[in-house]
Design a protein around this motif. Sequence first.
Motif, PDB file in Angstrom:
ATOM      1  N   GLU A  12       0.862  -1.187   0.000  1.00 47.58           N
ATOM      2  CA  GLU A  12       0.000   0.000   0.000  1.00 47.58           C
ATOM      3  C   GLU A  12       0.899   1.238   0.000  1.00 47.58           C
ATOM      4  N   LYS A  13       0.450   2.279  -0.731  1.00 49.24           N
ATOM      5  CA  LYS A  13       1.287   3.477  -0.897  1.00 49.24           C
ATOM      6  C   LYS A  13       1.724   4.089   0.441  1.00 49.24           C
ATOM      7  N   PRO A  14       0.787   4.267   1.393  1.00 51.48           N
ATOM      8  CA  PRO A  14       1.221   4.880   2.669  1.00 51.48           C
ATOM      9  C   PRO A  14       2.287   4.047   3.392  1.00 51.48           C
ATOM     10  N   LEU A  15       2.156   2.726   3.294  1.00 52.53           N
ATOM     11  CA  LEU A  15       3.141   1.858   3.956  1.00 52.53           C
ATOM     12  C   LEU A  15       4.507   2.000   3.294  1.00 52.53           C
ATOM     13  N   LEU A  16       4.509   2.061   1.959  1.00 56.17           N
ATOM     14  CA  LEU A  16       5.768   2.234   1.232  1.00 56.17           C
ATOM     15  C   LEU A  16       6.407   3.590   1.564  1.00 56.17           C
ATOM     16  N   GLU A  17       5.571   4.623   1.688  1.00 60.11           N
ATOM     17  CA  GLU A  17       6.107   5.949   2.028  1.00 60.11           C
ATOM     18  C   GLU A  17       6.752   5.931   3.413  1.00 60.11           C
ATOM     19  N   ARG A  18       6.114   5.236   4.331  1.00 59.97           N
ATOM     20  CA  ARG A  18       6.698   5.143   5.687  1.00 59.97           C
ATOM     21  C   ARG A  18       7.986   4.337   5.668  1.00 59.97           C
ATOM     22  N   PHE A  19       8.007   3.282   4.857  1.00 63.83           N
ATOM     23  CA  PHE A  19       9.217   2.462   4.724  1.00 63.83           C
ATOM     24  C   PHE A  19      10.359   3.295   4.144  1.00 63.83           C
ATOM     25  N   ASP A  20      10.056   4.076   3.086  1.00 58.53           N
ATOM     26  CA  ASP A  20      11.091   4.915   2.468  1.00 58.53           C
ATOM     27  C   ASP A  20      11.626   5.962   3.452  1.00 58.53           C
ATOM     28  N   ALA A  21      10.711   6.536   4.246  1.00 56.03           N
ATOM     29  CA  ALA A  21      11.147   7.527   5.241  1.00 56.03           C
ATOM     30  C   ALA A  21      12.053   6.864   6.281  1.00 56.03           C
ATOM     31  N   LEU A  22      11.659   5.662   6.689  1.00 56.60           N
ATOM     32  CA  LEU A  22      12.443   4.919   7.684  1.00 56.60           C
ATOM     33  C   LEU A  22      13.846   4.606   7.173  1.00 56.60           C
ATOM     34  N   ILE A  23      13.925   4.122   5.935  1.00 56.53           N
ATOM     35  CA  ILE A  23      15.247   3.716   5.444  1.00 56.53           C
ATOM     36  C   ILE A  23      16.122   4.939   5.114  1.00 56.53           C
ATOM     37  N   ARG A  24      15.474   6.062   4.728  1.00 56.88           N
ATOM     38  CA  ARG A  24      16.240   7.303   4.551  1.00 56.88           C
ATOM     39  C   ARG A  24      16.881   7.717   5.878  1.00 56.88           C
ATOM     40  N   ASN A  25      16.085   7.626   6.909  1.00 53.58           N
ATOM     41  CA  ASN A  25      16.536   7.936   8.260  1.00 53.58           C
ATOM     42  C   ASN A  25      17.714   7.076   8.687  1.00 53.58           C
ATOM     43  N   ARG A  26      17.665   5.817   8.316  1.00 55.79           N
ATOM     44  CA  ARG A  26      18.732   4.868   8.693  1.00 55.79           C
ATOM     45  C   ARG A  26      19.894   4.874   7.708  1.00 55.79           C
ATOM     46  N   GLN A  27      19.784   5.742   6.693  1.00 52.09           N
ATOM     47  CA  GLN A  27      20.857   5.951   5.726  1.00 52.09           C
ATOM     48  C   GLN A  27      21.116   4.772   4.792  1.00 52.09           C
ATOM     49  N   TYR A  28      20.072   4.002   4.525  1.00 52.31           N
ATOM     50  CA  TYR A  28      20.197   2.985   3.481  1.00 52.31           C
ATOM     51  C   TYR A  28      20.201   3.683   2.132  1.00 52.31           C
ATOM     52  N   THR A  29      20.982   3.146   1.181  1.00 48.41           N
ATOM     53  CA  THR A  29      21.024   3.769  -0.133  1.00 48.41           C
ATOM     54  C   THR A  29      19.909   3.248  -1.039  1.00 48.41           C
ATOM     55  N   ASN A  30      19.375   2.078  -0.742  1.00 50.52           N
ATOM     56  CA  ASN A  30      18.263   1.583  -1.549  1.00 50.52           C
ATOM     57  C   ASN A  30      17.374   0.619  -0.752  1.00 50.52           C
ATOM     58  N   ARG A  31      16.166   0.369  -1.315  1.00 50.97           N
ATOM     59  CA  ARG A  31      15.194  -0.482  -0.642  1.00 50.97           C
ATOM     60  C   ARG A  31      15.680  -1.922  -0.509  1.00 50.97           C
ATOM     61  N   SER A  32      16.411  -2.405  -1.512  1.00 51.74           N
ATOM     62  CA  SER A  32      16.851  -3.803  -1.482  1.00 51.74           C
ATOM     63  C   SER A  32      17.717  -4.085  -0.261  1.00 51.74           C
ATOM     64  N   GLU A  33      18.672  -3.182  -0.008  1.00 50.92           N
ATOM     65  CA  GLU A  33      19.574  -3.412   1.127  1.00 50.92           C
ATOM     66  C   GLU A  33      18.801  -3.350   2.448  1.00 50.92           C
ATOM     67  N   ALA A  34      17.844  -2.421   2.537  1.00 48.66           N
ATOM     68  CA  ALA A  34      17.028  -2.317   3.751  1.00 48.66           C
ATOM     69  C   ALA A  34      16.201  -3.579   3.951  1.00 48.66           C
ATOM     70  N   LEU A  35      15.627  -4.084   2.880  1.00 42.33           N
ATOM     71  CA  LEU A  35      14.807  -5.296   2.951  1.00 42.33           C
ATOM     72  C   LEU A  35      15.655  -6.509   3.335  1.00 42.33           C
ATOM     73  N   ARG A  36      16.857  -6.595   2.757  1.00 44.74           N
ATOM     74  CA  ARG A  36      17.771  -7.700   3.105  1.00 44.74           C
ATOM     75  C   ARG A  36      18.066  -7.692   4.598  1.00 44.74           C
ATOM     76  N   ASP A  37      18.335  -6.494   5.150  1.00 46.95           N
ATOM     77  CA  ASP A  37      18.641  -6.402   6.583  1.00 46.95           C
ATOM     78  C   ASP A  37      17.452  -6.787   7.443  1.00 46.95           C
ATOM     79  N   LEU A  38      16.242  -6.377   7.024  1.00 48.28           N
ATOM     80  CA  LEU A  38      15.043  -6.759   7.783  1.00 48.28           C
ATOM     81  C   LEU A  38      14.871  -8.272   7.803  1.00 48.28           C
ATOM     82  N   ILE A  39      15.088  -8.886   6.645  1.00 41.76           N
ATOM     83  CA  ILE A  39      14.959 -10.348   6.558  1.00 41.76           C
ATOM     84  C   ILE A  39      16.003 -11.030   7.443  1.00 41.76           C
ATOM     85  N   ARG A  40      17.252 -10.542   7.364  1.00 41.07           N
ATOM     86  CA  ARG A  40      18.320 -11.139   8.192  1.00 41.07           C
ATOM     87  C   ARG A  40      18.006 -10.989   9.681  1.00 41.07           C
TER      88      ARG A  40
END
Length: 138
Positions: A12-40
């Motif tokens: 859902e768009k709002p969830l993706l926007e919150r995810f993007d804000a979160l990963i920007r905050n954590r200084q991830y350069t892209n969604r893939s790396e953030a998702l990999r870390d969440l899975i790990r």
Amino acid sequence: MSELVRFGVSLEKPLLERFDALIRNRQYTNRSEALRDLIRRELVRKEWREGGEVAGAITLIYDHHTRDLMAKVTDTQHDFQKVIISTQHIHLDHRNCLEIIAARGKADDVQRLADALTSIKGVRHGTLSMSSTGREIG
Ligand code: NI
């Protein structure tokens, strides 16, 4: 390195926007790396829940002037010497010490060691950073 596989994710768009804000905050350069870390992170939690072989770091802050405290910290570490890899003691200031204990072993044993150390009277702060031996999480 293992083969990379691409897959599509619908959100859902709002969830993706919150995810993007979160990963920007954590200084991830892209969604893939953030998702990999969440899975790990979830895989590490699973290892701990299932009682497998895990690794972790315990940090303690204590006042070394507190009566019998250092002896108790040392006694406890001798009781768990099979799971302790190394211990580093840093004198933070005149009173306070920081101790970092690296441990590896069964999740229950590492957790019991962390509980035994952080519950010693006079330990001002204690944390357990749960990590992985790296074997199960890719
Ligand atoms: Ni010290």
